[in-house]
Write an enzyme that holds these catalytic residues in place. Structure first.
Site, mmCIF file in Angstrom:
data_model
loop_
_atom_site.group_PDB
_atom_site.id
_atom_site.type_symbol
_atom_site.label_atom_id
_atom_site.label_comp_id
_atom_site.label_asym_id
_atom_site.label_seq_id
_atom_site.Cartn_x
_atom_site.Cartn_y
_atom_site.Cartn_z
ATOM 1 N N THR A 176 5.480 3.467 3.316
ATOM 2 C CA THR A 176 5.730 4.298 4.783
ATOM 3 C C THR A 176 6.941 3.042 4.862
ATOM 4 O OG1 THR A 176 2.985 3.904 5.105
ATOM 5 C CG2 THR A 176 4.422 3.307 6.717
ATOM 6 N N ALA A 205 0.640 1.918 14.633
ATOM 7 C CA ALA A 205 -1.097 2.221 14.132
ATOM 8 C C ALA A 205 -1.644 1.366 13.373
ATOM 9 C CB ALA A 205 0.113 3.737 13.146
ATOM 10 N N LEU A 206 -0.293 0.422 12.497
ATOM 11 C CA LEU A 206 -1.515 -0.474 11.681
ATOM 12 C C LEU A 206 -2.024 -1.993 12.551
ATOM 13 C CD1 LEU A 206 -2.387 -1.520 9.387
ATOM 14 C CD2 LEU A 206 0.191 -2.608 8.942
ATOM 15 N N ARG A 263 6.809 -6.999 5.525
ATOM 16 C CA ARG A 263 7.273 -7.780 4.578
ATOM 17 C C ARG A 263 8.182 -8.697 4.254
ATOM 18 N NH1 ARG A 263 6.196 -3.786 3.479
ATOM 19 N NH2 ARG A 263 7.261 -1.441 3.095
ATOM 20 N N ASP A 282 1.068 -11.234 2.415
ATOM 21 C CA ASP A 282 0.627 -10.475 1.131
ATOM 22 C C ASP A 282 2.216 -9.725 -0.082
ATOM 23 O OD1 ASP A 282 -0.510 -8.378 -0.840
ATOM 24 O OD2 ASP A 282 0.490 -6.367 0.764
ATOM 25 N N GLU A 284 10.459 -9.958 -4.267
ATOM 26 C CA GLU A 284 8.992 -9.861 -5.109
ATOM 27 C C GLU A 284 9.885 -9.001 -6.635
ATOM 28 O OE1 GLU A 284 7.068 -7.274 -2.824
ATOM 29 O OE2 GLU A 284 6.387 -8.469 -1.323
ATOM 30 N N HIS A 325 1.479 -8.081 -3.013
ATOM 31 C CA HIS A 325 1.977 -6.790 -1.992
ATOM 32 C C HIS A 325 1.019 -5.703 -2.836
ATOM 33 C CE1 HIS A 325 5.577 -4.417 -0.315
ATOM 34 N NE2 HIS A 325 4.714 -4.397 0.610
ATOM 35 N N TRP A 379 -1.888 -1.858 0.358
ATOM 36 C CA TRP A 379 -1.760 -0.847 0.097
ATOM 37 C C TRP A 379 -2.692 -0.074 -0.620
ATOM 38 C CZ3 TRP A 379 -0.354 2.677 -3.796
ATOM 39 C CH2 TRP A 379 0.562 1.906 -5.107
#
Length: 365
Positions: free
Chosen positions: A95, A182-183, A260, A284, A289, A317, A320
């Site tokens: 996304t 939306a989240l 992020r 998360d 990373e 991470h 999702w």
């Protein structure tokens, strides 16, 4: 510089299949991160290089022959794309695509597509997991019980785990949301359903105007007992939360980053948790990373005698990751690539995924 076009219906110029580069009789796909999830089958003729993992220093060489590059989170930056003269499509298998240099892609005529809203249910549920684990200090209790006889000796771990007194319950919580897409809306719905007392929607940091139904960024920080970050990583959100912002927050506040790495200054958060400025934090995502001991101020190298950061929960991470998300991502990716190759970017099922096309930027996030 190409200006973003964010309103109105685009007049799609690509309504016939894009021509293949000279010397190509079919598309060549380079998949940079198959470790996360497999690709769906594509019906158009193609060849593919399928890499499980790709380091940043390997991107430029690997994408050199590509007409289509698929990445999840590894940055395909302009320097790497300069090495890929035939690149036509950068497809983000996720996304979020804040790392994409949209201006460069517009100038190069490279189309950019993402998979919008594919992970909303999973990420919002993972927020709840991190919230409860942090507020209830589940990892700390688990560690004590498994590695010591302290519970046996004392009969209660409550004062050890919560020395400042009883923790907050949901009905005492004021949730502050940074990023109301939306989240953010789904997290609001879930938190209201489990009894959160109040929800505050933050206006953009530094904004002189406050939209109806929102509060200033600073007011949100001062009033919230739990702050969740669900905004994209863009130049104006890097280090959005630093020393100043953390010191504005309440002592009982919990900070949860679902967006992020880099949006929270990790050195500042380490100081805040060690100094007891806030109750705790969960994330998360990390600025670098994958992460491990010594890669961030949030993960000191305990083998070198460095002190751990207290009251911090980190997941790798994986917010999702669910069967529903994978099925959705694969479906969107299949529609995206086949729509691009067949010249169907105007198709209502496809065009919502288009971020950059025909030298113009159609959406920023």
């Amino acid at each position: 510089m190409t200006e973003p076009i964010l309103n109105g219906e685009p007049e799609w110029s690509l309504q016939t299949p894009p021509p293949l580069p000279p010397g190509y009789d079919k598309h060549h796909i380079v998949m940079l991160e198959a470790v996360h999830l497999a690709l769906p089958p594509f019906i158009f003729p193609h060849t593919i290089d399928n890499y499980q993992r790709t380091r940043p220093d390997e991107v430029a060489e690997r994408i050199k022959p590509a007409t289509i590059v698929i990445s999840n989170v590894v940055d395909v930056n302009p320097a790497a794309m300069e090495n890929a003269p035939h690149l036509q499509l950068l497809a983000v298998y996720a996304t979020g695509f804040g790392w994409v240099d949209k201006q460069y892609c517009a100038r190069r005529g490279i189309t950019v597509m993402n998979c919008p809203s594919a992970n909303i249910p999973a990420v919002s549920e993972h927020f709840l997991a991190l919230y409860f684990a942090s507020r209830k200090r589940v990892p700390m209790i688990d560690h004590i019980v498994k590695t010591s006889d302290e519970w046996v000796r004392t009969n209660s771990l409550a004062k050890r785990v919560w020395p400042q007194g009883p923790t907050l319950g949901c009905q005492q919580e004021t949730l502050g949301i940074v990023g109301y897409g939306a989240l953010g809306k789904r997290i609001e719905m879930l938190c209201r359903s489990i009894g959160f007392k109040e929800v505050l929607i933050a206006e953009r940091k530094g904004s002189e105007e406050v939209r109806e139904g929102r509060v200033t960024f600073e007011d949100m920080l001062k009033r919230s007992t739990t702050v969740v970050l669900v905004c994209p990583r863009e130049p104006d959100t890097i280090d959005l939360i630093g020393d100043v912002e953390l010191k504005m927050m309440r002592r009982e506040a919990l900070l949860v980053n679902m967006s992020r790495g880099g949006i929270v200054n990790e050195a500042a958060l380490s100081r805040a948790l060690k100094g007891g400025w806030i109750f705790g934090a969960a994330t998360d995502v990390l600025d670098k990373e994958p992460g491990g001991p010594g890669t961030t101020p949030l993960l000191p190298d305990l083998s070198k005698g460095e002190e751990p950061v207290p009251n911090l929960v980190i997941s790798s991470h994986v917010a999702w990751f669910s069967g529903q998300t994978i099925e959705t991502l694969q479906g969107i990716m299949k529609r995206n690539l086949e729509g691009f190759v067949e010249g169907r970017l105007y198709d209502p099922k496809v065009k919502g995924s288009v971020a950059v096309h025909d030298g113009r930027i159609w959406k920023l996030t």
